[in-house]
Design a protein around this motif. Structure first.
Motif, mmCIF file in Angstrom:
data_model
loop_
_atom_site.group_PDB
_atom_site.id
_atom_site.type_symbol
_atom_site.label_atom_id
_atom_site.label_comp_id
_atom_site.label_asym_id
_atom_site.label_seq_id
_atom_site.Cartn_x
_atom_site.Cartn_y
_atom_site.Cartn_z
ATOM 1 N N UNK A 164 0.826 -1.196 0.000
ATOM 2 C CA UNK A 164 0.000 0.000 0.000
ATOM 3 C C UNK A 164 0.868 1.258 0.000
ATOM 4 N N UNK A 165 2.102 1.112 -0.462
ATOM 5 C CA UNK A 165 3.013 2.250 -0.473
ATOM 6 C C UNK A 165 2.980 3.022 -1.784
ATOM 7 N N UNK A 166 2.117 2.614 -2.719
ATOM 8 C CA UNK A 166 1.972 3.315 -3.985
ATOM 9 C C UNK A 166 1.065 4.532 -3.805
ATOM 10 N N UNK A 167 1.363 5.600 -4.513
ATOM 11 C CA UNK A 167 0.556 6.806 -4.451
ATOM 12 C C UNK A 167 0.005 7.080 -5.849
ATOM 13 N N UNK A 168 -1.062 6.382 -6.208
ATOM 14 C CA UNK A 168 -1.596 6.451 -7.567
ATOM 15 C C UNK A 168 -2.828 7.341 -7.693
ATOM 16 N N UNK A 169 -3.393 7.772 -6.588
ATOM 17 C CA UNK A 169 -4.554 8.643 -6.657
ATOM 18 C C UNK A 169 -5.730 8.107 -5.865
ATOM 19 N N UNK A 170 -6.830 8.807 -5.946
ATOM 20 C CA UNK A 170 -8.049 8.438 -5.234
ATOM 21 C C UNK A 170 -9.212 8.430 -6.225
ATOM 22 N N UNK A 171 -9.806 7.262 -6.429
ATOM 23 C CA UNK A 171 -10.830 7.088 -7.455
ATOM 24 C C UNK A 171 -12.174 7.695 -7.080
ATOM 25 N N UNK A 172 -12.335 8.116 -5.829
ATOM 26 C CA UNK A 172 -13.551 8.827 -5.438
ATOM 27 C C UNK A 172 -13.434 10.299 -5.823
ATOM 28 N N UNK A 173 -12.251 10.847 -5.615
ATOM 29 C CA UNK A 173 -12.020 12.260 -5.905
ATOM 30 C C UNK A 173 -11.587 12.514 -7.347
ATOM 31 N N UNK A 174 -10.869 11.543 -7.943
ATOM 32 C CA UNK A 174 -10.345 11.691 -9.298
ATOM 33 C C UNK A 174 -11.039 10.716 -10.235
ATOM 34 N N UNK A 175 -10.990 11.006 -11.521
ATOM 35 C CA UNK A 175 -11.561 10.123 -12.531
ATOM 36 C C UNK A 175 -10.747 8.832 -12.595
ATOM 37 N N UNK A 176 -11.410 7.681 -12.432
ATOM 38 C CA UNK A 176 -10.707 6.403 -12.375
ATOM 39 C C UNK A 176 -9.999 6.070 -13.689
ATOM 40 N N UNK A 177 -10.539 6.517 -14.822
ATOM 41 C CA UNK A 177 -9.868 6.294 -16.106
ATOM 42 C C UNK A 177 -8.587 7.118 -16.183
#
Length: 263
Positions: free
Chosen positions: A201-214
């Motif tokens: 869980x150390x990856x920082x790829x974003x948040x799919x609730x706040x950002x567009x998942x695509x």
């Protein structure tokens, strides 16, 4: 904490044209979610298959079971590591063997009453030394107990599982294949955090609730992780977590932050 219906929609909508299936699970019991059937119904309306694993060791009223069966759920994977109460309780400490079987029968009966053949009830049986003598019983009795089929899975700590894992990773390194997860799946936690796999869980790829998942799927962070698999000669581009996972132990260390960028 639980993901809300609106948050679930925010995640699913951008992906709905290409998303094939969702497994509603990630270190938790899906049936504890108070709106589980609503989430399934929404995904089903988008022609997205839905399944989840469950220990099924909790009391479910008839109304909840009827709603679950009507939701469009495709399959339920029931973790039941024993064909008898005595054997089951050795690993699933605190689970209720009889309650699980009652729930399976009730769901199976509800399917028949509604004229439906889904959700498929799959008996997942993790094989240990203490329960392997009951494998034949699973094969012979699964339909009688209400299951549609069964699946035997080796304990990940067993020699059989370890040998299979080593063989797979050796073949992977020889052919230098791309990681399945980075090109085919995305893990999204209840709070929207995105991870490429279940290893870390150390990856920082974003948040799919706040950002567009695509947008996250096409982000620089994901591109960088995928590029790490592009060269068999230069492993310095591969994320250290990926290198360890696939057995490139001798590769030089690389700063995780330089390889995994935020969206």
């Amino acid at each position: 904490m639980q993901i809300t219906v609106d948050e679930f929609k925010n995640i699913v909508d951008p992906l709905s044209d290409t998303l094939l299936g969702i497994s509603l699970s990630n270190h938790g019991e899906p049936l504890l979610h108070k709106n589980i059937s609503t989430l399934i119904e929404y995904a089903h309306q988008k022609n997205i298959a839905v399944s989840f694993p469950t220990n099924l060791s909790l009391k479910l009223d008839k109304a909840s079971i009827e709603k679950l069966v009507k939701s469009g759920l495709d399959s339920i994977v029931v973790s039941l590591d024993g064909a008898s109460e005595e054997t089951y309780s050795k690993y699933r400490v605190g689970g209720d063997f009889k309650l699980i079987l009652d729930n399976v029968k009730t769901i199976s009966r509800e399917k028949r009453l509604l004229g439906l053949n889904r959700p498929k009830l799959i008996w997942k049986f993790v094989v240990f030394d203490h329960n392997k003598h009951e494998l034949d019983m699973v094969v012979k009795r699964h339909r009688e107990l209400g299951f549609d089929t069964y699946s035997f899975v080796q304990d990940y700590r067993s020699n059989i599982a370890k040998k299979a894992g080593h063989k797979y990773k050796k073949r992977f390194r020889r052919k230098h294949q791309g990681c399945f997860w980075l090109w085919h799946a995305m893990i999204i936690s209840w709070n929207g955090e995105v991870f490429p796999c279940c290893k870390s869980q150390s990856f920082d790829l974003g948040n799919a609730i706040n950002d567009n998942s695509v947008d996250i799927w096409r982000s620089e962070g994901y591109r960088t992780l995928r590029q790490g698999f592009s060269s068999a000669e230069d492993l310095t581009m591969m994320n250290p977590i990926c290198r360890r996972c696939m057995g490139y132990e001798s590769a030089p260390s690389v700063d995780t932050k330089s390889l995994t960028k935020a969206v």
